[in-house]
Design a protein around this motif. Structure first.
Motif: not given
Ligand code: GTP
Ligand code: MG
Length: 236
Positions: A151-164
Protein backbone atom coordinates in the motif's frame (compact mmCIF):
# COMPACT_ATOMS: atom_id res chain seq x y z
CA UNK A 1 -16.89 28.31 22.26
CA UNK A 2 -20.23 30.01 22.76
CA UNK A 3 -21.81 26.62 23.20
CA UNK A 4 -19.48 25.86 26.13
CA UNK A 5 -20.07 29.21 27.81
CA UNK A 6 -23.82 28.87 27.41
CA UNK A 7 -23.81 25.38 28.93
CA UNK A 8 -21.63 26.55 31.83
CA UNK A 9 -24.08 29.37 32.51
CA UNK A 10 -26.96 26.92 32.47
CA UNK A 11 -25.10 24.85 35.06
CA UNK A 12 -24.63 27.88 37.28
CA UNK A 13 -28.32 28.50 37.22
CA UNK A 14 -29.37 24.96 38.06
CA UNK A 15 -26.97 24.20 40.93
CA UNK A 16 -28.10 24.56 44.55
CA UNK A 17 -26.21 24.43 47.90
CA UNK A 18 -22.69 22.92 48.00
CA UNK A 19 -22.56 23.47 44.31
CA UNK A 20 -18.91 24.47 44.01
CA UNK A 21 -17.42 20.98 44.08
CA UNK A 22 -20.06 19.40 41.86
CA UNK A 23 -19.94 22.38 39.59
CA UNK A 24 -16.17 22.12 39.26
CA UNK A 25 -16.37 18.45 38.28
CA UNK A 26 -19.27 19.02 35.92
CA UNK A 27 -17.46 21.88 34.23
CA UNK A 28 -14.33 19.79 33.76
CA UNK A 29 -16.40 17.00 32.26
CA UNK A 30 -18.25 19.39 29.99
CA UNK A 31 -15.01 21.04 28.94
CA UNK A 32 -13.48 17.72 28.01
CA UNK A 33 -16.58 16.56 26.13
CA UNK A 34 -16.89 19.79 24.16
CA UNK A 35 -13.16 19.89 23.53
CA UNK A 36 -13.30 16.36 22.20
CA UNK A 37 -16.20 17.25 19.90
CA UNK A 38 -14.21 20.20 18.54
CA UNK A 39 -11.11 18.11 18.10
CA UNK A 40 -13.01 15.45 16.17
CA UNK A 41 -14.88 18.03 14.09
CA UNK A 42 -11.57 19.22 12.60
CA UNK A 43 -10.60 15.71 11.55
CA UNK A 44 -14.08 15.02 10.15
CA UNK A 45 -13.69 18.15 7.99
CA UNK A 46 -10.21 17.09 6.84
CA UNK A 47 -11.74 13.79 5.68
CA UNK A 48 -14.38 15.70 3.69
CA UNK A 49 -11.74 17.92 2.03
CA UNK A 50 -9.48 15.04 1.05
CA UNK A 51 -12.37 12.88 -0.08
CA UNK A 52 -13.55 15.69 -2.38
CA UNK A 53 -10.05 16.18 -3.76
CA UNK A 54 -9.93 12.52 -4.81
CA UNK A 55 -13.44 12.66 -6.26
CA UNK A 56 -12.44 15.67 -8.34
CA UNK A 57 -9.35 13.89 -9.66
CA UNK A 58 -11.42 10.83 -10.52
CA UNK A 59 -13.99 12.94 -12.39
CA UNK A 60 -11.30 14.83 -14.30
CA UNK A 61 -9.52 11.63 -15.28
CA UNK A 62 -12.80 10.05 -16.35
CA UNK A 63 -13.55 12.93 -18.72
CA UNK A 64 -10.00 13.19 -20.12
CA UNK A 65 -9.12 9.53 -20.49
CA UNK A 66 -12.54 7.84 -20.41
CA UNK A 67 -11.45 5.69 -17.47
CA UNK A 68 -11.96 6.08 -13.72
CA UNK A 69 -8.82 5.35 -11.70
CA UNK A 70 -10.67 5.16 -8.37
CA UNK A 71 -12.74 2.12 -7.63
CA UNK A 72 -13.89 3.29 -4.16
CA UNK A 73 -12.99 5.61 -1.28
CA UNK A 74 -13.41 4.64 2.38
CA UNK A 75 -13.00 7.01 5.30
CA UNK A 76 -12.77 6.50 9.02
CA UNK A 77 -12.44 8.58 12.16
CA UNK A 78 -10.47 7.00 14.97
CA UNK A 79 -12.77 6.32 17.93
CA UNK A 80 -12.30 8.08 21.26
CA UNK A 81 -11.31 4.76 22.86
CA UNK A 82 -8.68 4.06 20.18
CA UNK A 83 -7.28 7.58 20.57
CA UNK A 84 -6.96 7.15 24.34
CA UNK A 85 -5.49 3.64 23.96
CA UNK A 86 -2.87 4.87 21.48
CA UNK A 87 -1.90 7.82 23.71
CA UNK A 88 -1.56 5.41 26.65
CA UNK A 89 0.60 3.11 24.49
CA UNK A 90 2.82 6.09 23.61
CA UNK A 91 2.92 7.05 27.29
CA UNK A 92 1.78 10.61 26.57
CA UNK A 93 -1.01 12.39 28.54
CA UNK A 94 -4.05 12.68 26.24
CA UNK A 95 -4.38 16.47 26.16
CA UNK A 96 -5.77 18.04 23.03
CA UNK A 97 -2.39 19.50 22.10
CA UNK A 98 -0.58 16.18 22.63
CA UNK A 99 -3.16 14.31 20.57
CA UNK A 100 -2.86 16.81 17.69
CA UNK A 101 0.94 16.70 17.77
CA UNK A 102 1.40 12.95 18.14
CA UNK A 103 -1.40 11.17 16.26
CA UNK A 104 -1.40 11.25 12.47
CA UNK A 105 -4.17 8.76 11.87
CA UNK A 106 -7.28 10.16 13.56
CA UNK A 107 -8.56 11.01 10.09
CA UNK A 108 -8.13 8.13 7.64
CA UNK A 109 -8.86 8.07 3.92
CA UNK A 110 -8.38 4.84 1.95
CA UNK A 111 -8.44 5.06 -1.82
CA UNK A 112 -8.85 1.85 -3.81
CA UNK A 113 -7.55 2.01 -7.38
CA UNK A 114 -7.75 -0.11 -10.46
CA UNK A 115 -4.05 -0.22 -11.37
CA UNK A 116 -0.67 0.27 -9.66
CA UNK A 117 0.23 3.31 -11.78
CA UNK A 118 -3.05 4.98 -10.72
CA UNK A 119 -1.77 4.91 -7.13
CA UNK A 120 1.28 7.03 -7.95
CA UNK A 121 -0.65 9.28 -10.34
CA UNK A 122 -3.20 10.05 -7.58
CA UNK A 123 -0.54 10.49 -4.87
CA UNK A 124 1.38 12.95 -7.07
CA UNK A 125 -1.76 14.83 -8.09
CA UNK A 126 -2.79 15.19 -4.44
CA UNK A 127 0.57 16.22 -3.03
CA UNK A 128 1.15 18.74 -5.87
CA UNK A 129 -1.90 20.73 -4.73
CA UNK A 130 -0.64 23.90 -3.10
CA UNK A 131 -2.78 23.60 0.04
CA UNK A 132 -1.60 20.06 0.78
CA UNK A 133 1.57 19.54 2.79
CA UNK A 134 3.20 16.11 2.65
CA UNK A 135 4.50 15.19 6.10
CA UNK A 136 5.52 11.57 5.58
CA UNK A 137 5.42 8.97 2.80
CA UNK A 138 5.73 5.21 3.27
CA UNK A 139 5.90 3.19 0.08
CA UNK A 140 4.95 -0.35 1.04
CA UNK A 141 4.60 -1.20 -2.67
CA UNK A 142 8.25 -0.65 -3.57
CA UNK A 143 9.19 -1.92 -0.09
CA UNK A 144 6.48 -4.37 1.02
CA UNK A 145 6.25 -5.24 4.72
CA UNK A 146 7.83 -8.63 5.60
CA UNK A 147 4.34 -10.19 5.80
CA UNK A 148 3.60 -9.10 2.20
CA UNK A 149 1.48 -6.01 2.99
CA UNK A 150 1.45 -3.51 0.10
CA UNK A 151 0.00 0.00 0.00
CA UNK A 152 1.17 3.59 -0.38
CA UNK A 153 0.75 5.60 2.83
CA UNK A 154 0.85 9.39 2.97
CA UNK A 155 0.57 11.57 6.03
CA UNK A 156 -0.63 14.96 4.82
CA UNK A 157 -1.95 18.12 6.36
CA UNK A 158 -4.72 20.20 4.86
CA UNK A 159 -5.95 23.67 5.90
CA UNK A 160 -9.52 23.78 7.14
CA UNK A 161 -11.31 27.13 7.10
CA UNK A 162 -13.72 27.63 9.98
CA UNK A 163 -15.90 30.69 10.57
CA UNK A 164 -13.23 32.52 12.52
CA UNK A 165 -10.06 30.53 12.14
CA UNK A 166 -7.98 28.34 9.88
CA UNK A 167 -6.37 25.13 11.06
CA UNK A 168 -3.88 22.71 9.50
CA UNK A 169 -5.18 19.20 10.13
CA UNK A 170 -3.34 15.94 9.54
CA UNK A 171 -4.72 12.84 7.89
CA UNK A 172 -3.47 9.41 6.88
CA UNK A 173 -4.10 8.52 3.25
CA UNK A 174 -3.72 4.90 2.16
CA UNK A 175 -3.76 4.25 -1.58
CA UNK A 176 -3.84 0.67 -2.88
CA UNK A 177 -5.18 -1.47 -5.72
CA UNK A 178 -8.32 -3.62 -5.47
CA UNK A 179 -6.04 -6.65 -5.29
CA UNK A 180 -3.89 -5.19 -2.47
CA UNK A 181 -7.06 -4.27 -0.60
CA UNK A 182 -8.46 -7.77 -1.01
CA UNK A 183 -5.33 -9.22 0.62
CA UNK A 184 -5.12 -6.59 3.39
CA UNK A 185 -8.79 -7.02 4.34
CA UNK A 186 -8.56 -10.80 4.64
CA UNK A 187 -5.18 -10.71 6.36
CA UNK A 188 -6.59 -8.22 8.87
CA UNK A 189 -9.58 -10.50 9.60
CA UNK A 190 -7.40 -13.58 9.97
CA UNK A 191 -4.80 -11.79 12.11
CA UNK A 192 -7.26 -10.24 14.52
CA UNK A 193 -9.22 -13.43 15.17
CA UNK A 194 -6.31 -15.72 16.02
CA UNK A 195 -2.70 -15.59 17.15
CA UNK A 196 -1.29 -15.79 13.63
CA UNK A 197 2.16 -14.80 14.90
CA UNK A 198 2.33 -18.28 16.42
CA UNK A 199 1.47 -20.06 13.15
CA UNK A 200 4.51 -19.85 10.90
CA UNK A 201 2.84 -21.83 8.14
CA UNK A 202 -0.03 -19.34 7.96
CA UNK A 203 2.39 -16.40 7.83
CA UNK A 204 4.30 -18.00 4.96
CA UNK A 205 1.13 -18.82 3.00
CA UNK A 206 -0.26 -15.33 3.46
CA UNK A 207 3.02 -13.93 2.16
CA UNK A 208 2.81 -16.28 -0.86
CA UNK A 209 -0.71 -15.00 -1.59
CA UNK A 210 0.49 -11.39 -1.32
CA UNK A 211 3.28 -12.07 -3.83
CA UNK A 212 0.94 -13.85 -6.26
CA UNK A 213 -1.50 -10.95 -6.01
CA UNK A 214 1.33 -8.49 -6.71
CA UNK A 215 2.22 -10.50 -9.82
CA UNK A 216 -1.41 -10.39 -11.01
CA UNK A 217 -1.51 -6.60 -10.41
CA UNK A 218 1.64 -6.21 -12.51
CA UNK A 219 0.24 -8.33 -15.36
CA UNK A 220 -3.11 -6.48 -15.35
CA UNK A 221 -1.25 -3.20 -15.61
CA UNK A 222 0.83 -4.46 -18.56
CA UNK A 223 -2.35 -5.64 -20.32
CA UNK A 224 -3.98 -2.23 -19.84
CA UNK A 225 -0.90 -0.40 -21.11
CA UNK A 226 -0.87 -2.61 -24.19
CA UNK A 227 -4.55 -1.90 -24.77
CA UNK A 228 -3.87 1.84 -24.35
CA UNK A 229 -1.44 1.60 -27.27
CA UNK A 230 -4.04 0.03 -29.56
CA UNK A 231 -6.11 2.71 -31.26
CA UNK A 232 -9.71 3.00 -30.16
CA UNK A 233 -12.31 1.62 -32.59
CA UNK A 234 -14.31 4.47 -34.12
CA UNK A 235 -17.84 4.41 -32.71
CA UNK A 236 -20.68 3.50 -35.08
P1 GTP B 1 -0.13 2.47 13.52
O1 GTP B 1 0.38 2.79 14.87
O2 GTP B 1 -0.92 1.17 13.43
O3 GTP B 1 -0.93 3.59 12.95
O4 GTP B 1 1.09 2.14 12.59
P2 GTP B 1 2.28 2.97 11.96
O5 GTP B 1 2.31 4.34 12.47
O6 GTP B 1 3.52 2.14 12.05
O7 GTP B 1 1.80 3.10 10.47
P3 GTP B 1 1.79 2.17 9.20
O8 GTP B 1 1.82 3.17 8.10
O9 GTP B 1 2.80 1.09 9.16
O10 GTP B 1 0.35 1.44 9.26
C1 GTP B 1 -0.82 2.15 9.46
C2 GTP B 1 -2.05 1.41 8.93
O11 GTP B 1 -1.76 0.67 7.74
C3 GTP B 1 -2.63 0.38 9.86
O12 GTP B 1 -3.48 0.97 10.81
C4 GTP B 1 -3.40 -0.51 8.87
O13 GTP B 1 -4.61 0.12 8.45
C5 GTP B 1 -2.47 -0.54 7.69
N1 GTP B 1 -1.50 -1.66 7.80
C6 GTP B 1 -0.19 -1.56 8.08
N2 GTP B 1 0.40 -2.77 8.11
C7 GTP B 1 -0.56 -3.67 7.83
C8 GTP B 1 -0.57 -5.11 7.71
O14 GTP B 1 0.43 -5.79 7.88
N3 GTP B 1 -1.77 -5.68 7.40
C9 GTP B 1 -2.91 -4.97 7.19
N4 GTP B 1 -4.03 -5.63 6.88
N5 GTP B 1 -2.93 -3.62 7.31
C10 GTP B 1 -1.79 -2.97 7.63
MG1 MG C 1 -3.04 3.55 12.64
Amino acid sequence: MEDREQKKNELWLTQGAGRDLILGQAMDLLDSVLDYKELIMGYACAIKEINTKFEVLDTEFGVRYKRNPISSIHTRLKSQTSILEKMARLGIPPTRENIENNLNDIAGVRVICAYIDDIYMLADALTRQDDIRLIKKKDYIKNPKPNGYRSLHLIVSVPIFFAESKKEIRAEVQIRTIAMDFWASLEHQIKYKKHVDQAEDVIARLKECADEIAHVDQTMQEIRMEMDRIKEKPSD
